[in-house]
Design an enzyme around this catalytic site. Structure first.
Site, PDB file in Angstrom:
ATOM      1  N   ARG A 264     -64.241  56.862 -20.616  1.00 12.70           N
ATOM      2  CA  ARG A 264     -63.708  55.496 -20.743  1.00 12.70           C
ATOM      3  C   ARG A 264     -64.829  54.464 -20.729  1.00 12.70           C
ATOM      4  NH1 ARG A 264     -61.402  53.986 -16.243  1.00 12.70           N
ATOM      5  NH2 ARG A 264     -59.989  55.750 -16.244  1.00 12.70           N
TER       6      ARG A 264
ATOM      7  N   TYR B 253     -58.522  32.944 -34.500  1.00 16.80           N
ATOM      8  CA  TYR B 253     -57.587  33.960 -34.994  1.00 16.80           C
ATOM      9  C   TYR B 253     -56.291  33.930 -34.156  1.00 16.80           C
ATOM     10  CZ  TYR B 253     -55.473  38.558 -35.153  1.00 16.80           C
ATOM     11  OH  TYR B 253     -54.563  39.578 -35.203  1.00 16.80           O
TER      12      TYR B 253
ATOM     13  N   ASP C  33     -67.437  34.212 -31.091  1.00 21.32           N
ATOM     14  CA  ASP C  33     -66.904  35.273 -31.946  1.00 21.32           C
ATOM     15  C   ASP C  33     -67.640  35.182 -33.285  1.00 21.32           C
ATOM     16  OD1 ASP C  33     -65.408  36.786 -33.778  1.00 21.32           O
ATOM     17  OD2 ASP C  33     -63.559  36.511 -32.624  1.00 21.32           O
TER      18      ASP C  33
ATOM     19  N   LYS D  53     -63.836  44.567 -39.075  1.00 21.67           N
ATOM     20  CA  LYS D  53     -64.100  43.793 -40.283  1.00 21.67           C
ATOM     21  C   LYS D  53     -65.415  44.251 -40.931  1.00 21.67           C
ATOM     22  CE  LYS D  53     -60.304  42.163 -39.221  1.00 21.67           C
ATOM     23  NZ  LYS D  53     -60.091  41.505 -37.979  1.00 21.67           N
TER      24      LYS D  53
HETATM   25  O1  7XF Z   1     -58.460  43.333 -32.713  1.00 20.55           O
HETATM   26  P1  7XF Z   1     -59.065  43.191 -34.071  1.00 20.55           P
HETATM   27  O2  7XF Z   1     -60.144  44.183 -34.331  1.00 20.55           O
HETATM   28  O3  7XF Z   1     -58.016  43.117 -35.149  1.00 20.55           O
HETATM   29  O4  7XF Z   1     -59.851  41.789 -34.095  1.00 20.55           O
HETATM   30  C1  7XF Z   1     -59.310  40.578 -33.674  1.00 20.55           C
HETATM   31  C2  7XF Z   1     -60.062  39.461 -34.297  1.00 20.55           C
HETATM   32  C3  7XF Z   1     -61.016  38.807 -33.540  1.00 20.55           C
HETATM   33  N1  7XF Z   1     -61.736  37.794 -34.053  1.00 20.55           N
HETATM   34  C4  7XF Z   1     -61.566  37.394 -35.323  1.00 20.55           C
HETATM   35  C5  7XF Z   1     -62.388  36.266 -35.834  1.00 20.55           C
HETATM   36  C6  7XF Z   1     -60.643  38.029 -36.131  1.00 20.55           C
HETATM   37  O5  7XF Z   1     -60.503  37.617 -37.401  1.00 20.55           O
HETATM   38  C7  7XF Z   1     -59.871  39.097 -35.622  1.00 20.55           C
HETATM   39  C8  7XF Z   1     -58.870  39.796 -36.438  1.00 20.55           C
HETATM   40  N2  7XF Z   1     -58.413  39.085 -37.572  1.00 20.55           N
HETATM   41  C9  7XF Z   1     -57.635  39.728 -38.620  1.00 20.55           C
HETATM   42  C10 7XF Z   1     -57.377  38.676 -39.705  1.00 20.55           C
HETATM   43  O6  7XF Z   1     -57.583  37.480 -39.460  1.00 20.55           O
HETATM   44  O7  7XF Z   1     -57.009  39.054 -40.807  1.00 20.55           O
HETATM   45  C11 7XF Z   1     -56.403  40.353 -38.046  1.00 20.55           C
HETATM   46  C12 7XF Z   1     -55.283  40.659 -38.927  1.00 20.55           C
HETATM   47  S1  7XF Z   1     -53.685  40.193 -38.200  1.00 20.55           S
END
Ligand code: 7XF
Length: 399
Positions: free
Chosen positions: A62, A115, A187, A212
């Site tokens: 973990r 987000y 972020d 991403k």
């Molecule tokens: O938990 P994840 O790996 O999906 O990441 C969360 C997240 C954190 N920071 C930023 C700037 C993000 O864009 C995201 C995830 N965003 C996707 C989007 O905006 O398309 C999630 C799809 S609902």
């Protein structure tokens, strides 16, 4: 640092080699995937000593895994950090960090455009446990300055912001936050360390959705936190080990390392294609507005150039007249470009933030924060840019 190599290796080289030597693993050129949940001790005494931190060694999956450890070293190097910790998703990276740094009664200042699920965590999640969350517009440095009177414990923002590509001045915000000893967490998902490294502007921790660009192929979920050793150790020991348990699979760690080998090539290509598409869209009479950091009419042009350099990233925000209906028609008219949330994949993706990634915001907040019904988010992929422009052109033509 690699054996027999110059001290200062470039980022593309480090993304490929950092933290791994084939000679330590039977010559295997790519890092092995250690699919194990636990580690055997030679003796009970040795186990006790490792548990007590009196000697180095692995205890349980973990908190540490050798495949993950190579990934963590690599990301730390790319972000110019001492250390990093991998998590099961981007949200896991953010929540593990916040569970670690904050307690009931503390205040955190958060940029108002982030987000949707990050917004949900701050507005509905951690607020439930007695943390005061204040949302402000961090592109306005006067608001940031005023908030420091609240003596916040931490400051959190994305730059560029999801979904409308606003840019926040990392150095300016950090300077103000550090005067009141607040931690600054950025972020860096949209920019990646290829475009900007927030720690070099003074931030304390960087978080990523590695789902991403870092992974880059739309086939995994992952997160990362990078910063100084002491803070990262705390996030691993508290936020990950006992508060969230949101550990990354070793298999996903391997896939992210495969993605990282082409990170700089991909980010350059994403950016050059997005720049061409943004220019194309700006010149189209049916398009109301286009937001992209390298466009001449971009609101924070000087800051973008200073903080991000020549590359604008993959994300374009645009508006057509006609609200939700026009946006939906544009999306439905596209052929090659797929309607999906997420970004940073080889495939170009389009989505409607107000009804998808940012639906969690209330309608009034969305209108006020520039996440209105007319906004469309295009996450430019790696296809031939001529094909993408042709698809967009025909979709607009049929509006
Ligand atoms: O938990 P994840 O790996 O999906 O990441 C969360 C997240 C954190 N920071 C930023 C700037 C993000 O864009 C995201 C995830 N965003 C996707 C989007 O905006 O398309 C999630 C799809 S609902």
């Amino acid at each position: 640092m690699l054996k027999n190599s110059p001290k200062e290796l470039g980022p593309a080289t480090r993304a490929i080699h950092e933290g791994y030597s084939p000679s330590d693993h039977m010559g295997a050129l790519t890092p092995p995937i250690f699919m194990t949940s636990t580690y055997a001790f030679e003796t009970a005494e040795e186990g006790s000593e490792i548990f007590a931190g009196e000697r180095p060694g692995l205890v349980y999956g973990r908190t540490k895994n050798p495949t993950q450890a190579i990934l963590e070293t690599r990301i730390a190097s790319l972000e110019n950090a001492d250390a990093a910790v991998a998590t099961a998703s981007g949200i896991a990276a953010i929540t593990a960090t916040m569970w670690t740094l904050l307690k009931a009664g503390d205040t955190i200042i958060v940029d108002q455009v982030i987000y949707g699920c990050s917004f949900a965590f701050f507005s509905k999640g951690i607020a439930k446990f007695g943390v005061n969350v204040k949302f402000i517009d961090m592109t306005d440095l006067d608001q940031v300055r005023d908030c420091m009177a609240l003596k916040p414990k931490a400051v959190f923002f994305e730059t560029p912001s999801n979904p409308n590509v606003r840019i926040i001045d990392i150095a300016a915000v950090t300077e103000m936050a550090h005067e009141v000893e607040a931690f600054v967490i950025v972020d860096n998902t949209f920019a990646t360390p290829v475009i900007q490294r927030p720690l070099e502007h003074g931030a304390d921790l960087v978080v990523h959705s590695a789902t991403k660009f870092l992974g880059g192929h739309g086939d995994l979920l992952a997160g990362l936190v990078a910063g100084d050793q002491g803070l990262v150790d705390r996030v691993r020991g508290e936020g990950l080990r006992v508060l969230s348990g949101a550990t990354l699979s070793p298999h996903s760690a391997f896939l992210i390392m495969r993605g990282l080998k082409t990170l700089s090539l991909r980010v350059e290509r994403h950016s050059s294609s997005a720049s061409s598409i943004a220019k194309f869209l700006s010149g189209n009479e049916k398009v109301k507005s286009v937001i992209y950091p390298t466009l001449p009419d971009y609101a924070s042009r000087d800051l973008a150039a200073r903080q991000m350099g020549d590359l604008g990233g993959a994300i374009i925000a645009l508006r057509f007249d006609g609200g939700l209906e026009a946006g939906r028609r544009f999306i439905n008219n596209l052929g090659l470009i797929k309607c999906a949330v997420s970004l940073g994949d080889a495939e170009t993706l389009v989505q409607h933030p107000a009804s998808m990634t940012h639906g969690i915001y209330g309608p009034e907040e969305r209108a006020k924060f520039g996440i209105d019904d007319e906004l469309i988010r295009l996450a430019v992929g790696l296809e031939d840019v001529e094909d993408l422009i042709a698809d967009i052109d025909q979709a607009i033509g049929r509006l």
